[in-house]
Every structure is written in structure tokens, then in C-alpha cells.
Design a protein around this motif. Structure first.
Motif, PDB file in Angstrom:
ATOM      1  N   MET A   1     -85.397  42.416 -37.419  1.00 43.64           N
ATOM      2  CA  MET A   1     -85.778  43.291 -38.530  1.00 43.64           C
ATOM      3  C   MET A   1     -85.518  44.747 -38.156  1.00 43.64           C
ATOM      4  N   GLN A   2     -84.871  45.495 -39.044  1.00 43.81           N
ATOM      5  CA  GLN A   2     -84.561  46.885 -38.785  1.00 43.81           C
ATOM      6  C   GLN A   2     -85.829  47.726 -38.733  1.00 43.81           C
ATOM      7  N   THR A   3     -85.910  48.607 -37.729  1.00 42.64           N
ATOM      8  CA  THR A   3     -87.074  49.468 -37.592  1.00 42.64           C
ATOM      9  C   THR A   3     -87.078  50.521 -38.688  1.00 42.64           C
ATOM     10  N   PRO A   4     -88.174  50.653 -39.454  1.00 41.02           N
ATOM     11  CA  PRO A   4     -88.214  51.657 -40.529  1.00 41.02           C
ATOM     12  C   PRO A   4     -88.239  53.063 -39.954  1.00 41.02           C
ATOM     13  N   PRO A   5     -87.768  54.040 -40.719  1.00 43.04           N
ATOM     14  CA  PRO A   5     -87.802  55.427 -40.234  1.00 43.04           C
ATOM     15  C   PRO A   5     -89.229  55.870 -39.926  1.00 43.04           C
ATOM     16  N   ALA A   6     -89.376  56.677 -38.881  1.00 41.10           N
ATOM     17  CA  ALA A   6     -90.700  57.199 -38.522  1.00 41.10           C
ATOM     18  C   ALA A   6     -90.904  58.523 -39.259  1.00 41.10           C
ATOM     19  N   TYR A   7     -91.183  58.428 -40.543  1.00 36.85           N
ATOM     20  CA  TYR A   7     -91.373  59.629 -41.348  1.00 36.85           C
ATOM     21  C   TYR A   7     -92.573  60.415 -40.833  1.00 36.85           C
ATOM     22  N   SER A   8     -92.419  61.744 -40.789  1.00 34.39           N
ATOM     23  CA  SER A   8     -93.472  62.569 -40.215  1.00 34.39           C
ATOM     24  C   SER A   8     -94.256  63.370 -41.247  1.00 34.39           C
ATOM     25  N   SER A   9     -93.900  63.245 -42.540  1.00 40.67           N
ATOM     26  CA  SER A   9     -94.614  64.016 -43.559  1.00 40.67           C
ATOM     27  C   SER A   9     -94.435  63.390 -44.933  1.00 40.67           C
ATOM     28  N   LEU A  10     -95.428  63.608 -45.774  1.00 42.27           N
ATOM     29  CA  LEU A  10     -95.468  63.025 -47.119  1.00 42.27           C
ATOM     30  C   LEU A  10     -96.046  64.043 -48.087  1.00 42.27           C
ATOM     31  N   VAL A  11     -95.388  64.206 -49.246  1.00 39.56           N
ATOM     32  CA  VAL A  11     -95.924  65.007 -50.334  1.00 39.56           C
ATOM     33  C   VAL A  11     -95.974  64.133 -51.579  1.00 39.56           C
ATOM     34  N   ALA A  12     -97.137  64.076 -52.215  1.00 36.64           N
ATOM     35  CA  ALA A  12     -97.330  63.272 -53.422  1.00 36.64           C
ATOM     36  C   ALA A  12     -97.430  64.190 -54.632  1.00 36.64           C
ATOM     37  N   VAL A  13     -96.662  63.874 -55.674  1.00 34.75           N
ATOM     38  CA  VAL A  13     -96.577  64.684 -56.880  1.00 34.75           C
ATOM     39  C   VAL A  13     -96.950  63.819 -58.073  1.00 34.75           C
ATOM     40  N   GLY A  14     -97.788  64.348 -58.991  1.00 33.10           N
ATOM     41  CA  GLY A  14     -98.103  63.527 -60.152  1.00 33.10           C
ATOM     42  C   GLY A  14     -99.389  63.892 -60.855  1.00 33.10           C
ATOM     43  N   ASP A  15    -100.025  62.868 -61.437  1.00 31.40           N
ATOM     44  CA  ASP A  15    -101.214  63.036 -62.276  1.00 31.40           C
ATOM     45  C   ASP A  15    -102.377  62.238 -61.688  1.00 31.40           C
ATOM     46  N   SER A  16    -103.273  61.752 -62.552  1.00 27.30           N
ATOM     47  CA  SER A  16    -104.483  61.084 -62.064  1.00 27.30           C
ATOM     48  C   SER A  16    -104.196  59.848 -61.228  1.00 27.30           C
ATOM     49  N   PHE A  17    -103.099  59.166 -61.530  1.00 23.53           N
ATOM     50  CA  PHE A  17    -102.735  57.972 -60.780  1.00 23.53           C
ATOM     51  C   PHE A  17    -102.528  58.311 -59.308  1.00 23.53           C
ATOM     52  N   THR A  18    -101.866  59.426 -59.035  1.00 24.63           N
ATOM     53  CA  THR A  18    -101.597  59.835 -57.660  1.00 24.63           C
ATOM     54  C   THR A  18    -102.768  60.596 -57.065  1.00 24.63           C
ATOM     55  N   LEU A  53    -100.308  67.074 -54.380  1.00 23.15           N
ATOM     56  CA  LEU A  53    -100.340  68.112 -55.409  1.00 23.15           C
ATOM     57  C   LEU A  53    -100.800  67.588 -56.759  1.00 23.15           C
ATOM     58  N   ALA A  54    -101.151  66.324 -56.835  1.00 24.22           N
ATOM     59  CA  ALA A  54    -101.465  65.681 -58.112  1.00 24.22           C
ATOM     60  C   ALA A  54    -102.743  66.247 -58.733  1.00 24.22           C
ATOM     61  N   VAL A  55    -102.716  66.353 -60.056  1.00 22.30           N
ATOM     62  CA  VAL A  55    -103.872  66.770 -60.849  1.00 22.30           C
ATOM     63  C   VAL A  55    -103.955  65.871 -62.074  1.00 22.30           C
ATOM     64  N   ARG A  56    -105.122  65.346 -62.316  1.00 22.13           N
ATOM     65  CA  ARG A  56    -105.334  64.425 -63.444  1.00 22.13           C
ATOM     66  C   ARG A  56    -104.902  65.034 -64.779  1.00 22.13           C
ATOM     67  N   GLY A  57    -104.400  64.184 -65.662  1.00 22.35           N
ATOM     68  CA  GLY A  57    -104.095  64.599 -67.020  1.00 22.35           C
ATOM     69  C   GLY A  57    -102.786  65.341 -67.206  1.00 22.35           C
ATOM     70  N   ASP A  77     -90.526  64.745 -45.338  1.00 21.10           N
ATOM     71  CA  ASP A  77     -89.615  63.609 -45.197  1.00 21.10           C
ATOM     72  C   ASP A  77     -89.631  62.723 -46.436  1.00 21.10           C
ATOM     73  N   VAL A  78     -90.828  62.476 -46.970  1.00 19.87           N
ATOM     74  CA  VAL A  78     -90.986  61.594 -48.133  1.00 19.87           C
ATOM     75  C   VAL A  78     -91.708  62.351 -49.232  1.00 19.87           C
ATOM     76  N   ILE A  79     -91.199  62.237 -50.449  1.00 14.64           N
ATOM     77  CA  ILE A  79     -91.874  62.758 -51.629  1.00 14.64           C
ATOM     78  C   ILE A  79     -92.030  61.626 -52.622  1.00 14.64           C
ATOM     79  N   THR A  80     -93.222  61.464 -53.156  1.00 17.36           N
ATOM     80  CA  THR A  80     -93.444  60.497 -54.230  1.00 17.36           C
ATOM     81  C   THR A  80     -93.623  61.251 -55.537  1.00 17.36           C
ATOM     82  N   LEU A  81     -92.988  60.754 -56.580  1.00 11.98           N
ATOM     83  CA  LEU A  81     -93.071  61.358 -57.904  1.00 11.98           C
ATOM     84  C   LEU A  81     -93.437  60.279 -58.912  1.00 11.98           C
ATOM     85  N   VAL A  82     -94.594  60.424 -59.541  1.00  9.21           N
ATOM     86  CA  VAL A  82     -95.005  59.525 -60.618  1.00  9.21           C
ATOM     87  C   VAL A  82     -95.484  60.408 -61.765  1.00  9.21           C
ATOM     88  N   GLY A  83     -94.793  60.397 -62.875  1.00  5.24           N
ATOM     89  CA  GLY A  83     -95.158  61.229 -64.009  1.00  5.24           C
ATOM     90  C   GLY A  83     -94.465  60.768 -65.270  1.00  5.24           C
TER      91      GLY A  83
END
Length: 270
Positions: A1-18, A53-57, A77-83
Motif C-alpha cells: 500500500m502506498q504511503t499517504p503524504p504526511a501533510y503538515s497543515s490543514l485549513v477548513a473553509v465553509g459554513d455550519s457543516f465545517t 475559517l467556517a462560520v454557520r449560515g 498543504d490541505v484545504i477543504t471547501l464545502v459551500g
């Protein structure tokens, strides 16, 4: 199995779900899938940094104007976007505008990180939400197309039978329970290439006897009075439960287990 990247940072963007509603913490704030994901990633990489950075609504236009440039500048390294889902639930929704704004967000965020994560949000049940399902599915088609074009990955929560189960949703019927958020964190974890800790996160839950008629009707009345009517009122007047609230975790800082959540649970739901 391939070793996943060792990401060193995460930023989450979105609304109440995030933001993490309704995964309540003892201090009255919210935890949620993004915090859970950050904790797992931090356990693998010393000095791991996390911002939420997520804020509800928030509508997609607000996410683009208030969060996207801030997230892009952090160099995570990783950004999540749900909106965009809040837009589809408004009485009037211009899906062309939603598409254009999501495109703008992805075009800014994809080059600013090693891996952009998009999502097809979980399915929900109920007559109120059912009328908006065509818009929701149109949103997910946009997400899929943008991911293919810009090298993002898509976490398919909409196709997960477990997250369509009413038991995965809080009493407001709009936000996941703590168990629901745990399953979302597991889904993102696996999508990023990590070994599964729960291979069955998406499978249907075990059947349990349904509540009796009286309990269901009592719950329906309480839901309508405490959650549905206020939610409809905000939709009709253009107000948001996130008006005036700051981002949950505005700075990209080292993650510490048990950090204080950003927003008080006493604020009304999205």
C-alpha cells in the motif's frame, strides 16, 4: 500500500457543516469533523497546524469573499471547501451564480495547496428538504466537474447510506450528530489516502424499533416550533445565524488536542 503524504497543515473553509454543529463540546462550543480530522493528522506529523475559517449560515458568496483569499494566503498543504448548500435552501437560488462563485473559489484555492478537498454533502430526509433536492444534486454535479478540472478530490457523503439515516442528525434535522461528524472525518481521512480506521462508516446502520406515533408527532411539533419556523424566518428575511460571528479558528496554528472551540452553542442553528 502506498504511503499517504504526511501533510503538515490543514485549513477548513465553509459554513455550519465545517464549523461542527451540532457536535457539542463540554465547554458549549462545537467540535465537528474538521477538528477530528485535524487531530488524526496532528498525531502523525509533529507541529501540525490547523485553521478553521467556517462560520454557520454562510452563503457561497460570503465564503468566497470572506474566507477564500484568507485560506489561500495561509499556504496550507490541505484545504477543504464545502459551500453552496445554504444557497440551495434559500427560497430563491441562482444556480448559475452558485456555479460561478464555486468556480472562483476552486480556481483560487487549488493552486494554493497540495490537495484541495471538495464534498458532496450528506443526504437528508424530510418533506421540507425534499423540495430542494434537485438543486442539491445540481450543486454536486458542479462540484464533480470542478474537481476533475482542477485536481481536487471529492468526498462522496451523499452516497453514504449511514449519513442518510435520521439517527445521524440532530434534533434540528439540519446538522449531524457527533457520530455523524465522526463518520465524515473518517471519510475524508480515507479520501486523503490514509488506512481506514472504520471500513464501514458509509454502510446502513443496524435497524432499531422506530419510536411510537405519539413520540414522533411530539418531536415533529417541537422541531417545527424550535427549529423549522425560525429557520424559515431567517431564509425569508435574508438573515443568517452566523451574522457577526468570527471564524471558528482564524489562524493557522499548531493543533492542540482539547483546544477550546470557537463558537458558543447558545447561538441559534444555521
Amino acid at each position: 500500500m502506498q504511503t499517504p503524504p504526511a501533510y503538515s497543515s490543514l485549513v477548513a473553509v465553509g459554513d455550519s457543516f465545517t464549523e461542527g454543529m451540532s457536535d457539542r463540546m463540554p465547554d458549549g462550543g462545537y467540535r465537528g469533523w474538521a477538528d477530528l480530522l485535524a487531530a488524526r493528522m496532528a498525531a502523525r506529523v509533529p507541529g501540525f497546524r490547523y485553521a478553521n475559517l467556517a462560520v454557520r449560515g454562510k452563503l457561497i458568496g460570503q465564503i468566497v469573499h470572506e474566507q477564500v483569499d484568507v485560506a489561500a494566503a495561509m499556504g496550507a498543504d490541505v484545504i477543504t471547501l464545502v459551500g453552496g448548500l445554504n444557497d440551495t435552501l434559500r427560497p430563491k437560488c441562482d444556480m448559475v451564480r452558485v456555479r460561478d462563485l464555486l468556480t472562483e473559489a476552486v480556481e483560487r484555492l487549488a493552486p494554493a495547496c497540495e490537495q484541495l478537498v471538495l464534498m458532496r454533502s450528506p443526504a437528508r430526509q424530510g418533506p421540507v428538504l425534499e423540495r430542494f433536492r434537485p438543486r442539491m444534486e445540481a450543486l454536486f454535479e458542479i462540484v464533480d466537474g470542478l474537481a476533475a478540472e482542477h485536481g481536487a478530490v471529492v468526498v462522496d457523503l451523499y452516497g453514504a447510506a449511514s449519513l442518510a439515516d435520521p439517527r445521524m442528525w440532530d434534533v434540528d434535522r439540519l446538522h449531524l450528530t457527533a457520530e455523524g461528524h465522526r463518520r465524515v472525518a473518517e471519510a475524508v481521512w480515507q479520501t486523503l489516502g490514509h488506512e481506514a480506521e472504520d471500513t464501514g462508516w458509509h454502510l446502513p446502520m443496524a435497524l432499531t424499533p422506530p419510536p411510537g406515533w405519539l413520540l414522533r408527532r411530539t418531536a415533529d411539533v417541537r422541531f417545527a416550533r424550535q427549529h423549522l419556523l425560525p429557520w424559515i424566518g431567517r431564509r425569508l428575511t435574508g438573515r443568517s445565524s452566523g451574522d457577526g460571528l468570527p471564524p471558528k479558528r482564524p489562524d493557522l496554528l499548531p493543533y492542540e488536542a482539547g483546544h477550546k472551540a470557537g463558537h458558543d452553542a447558545e447561538h441559534p442553528a444555521s
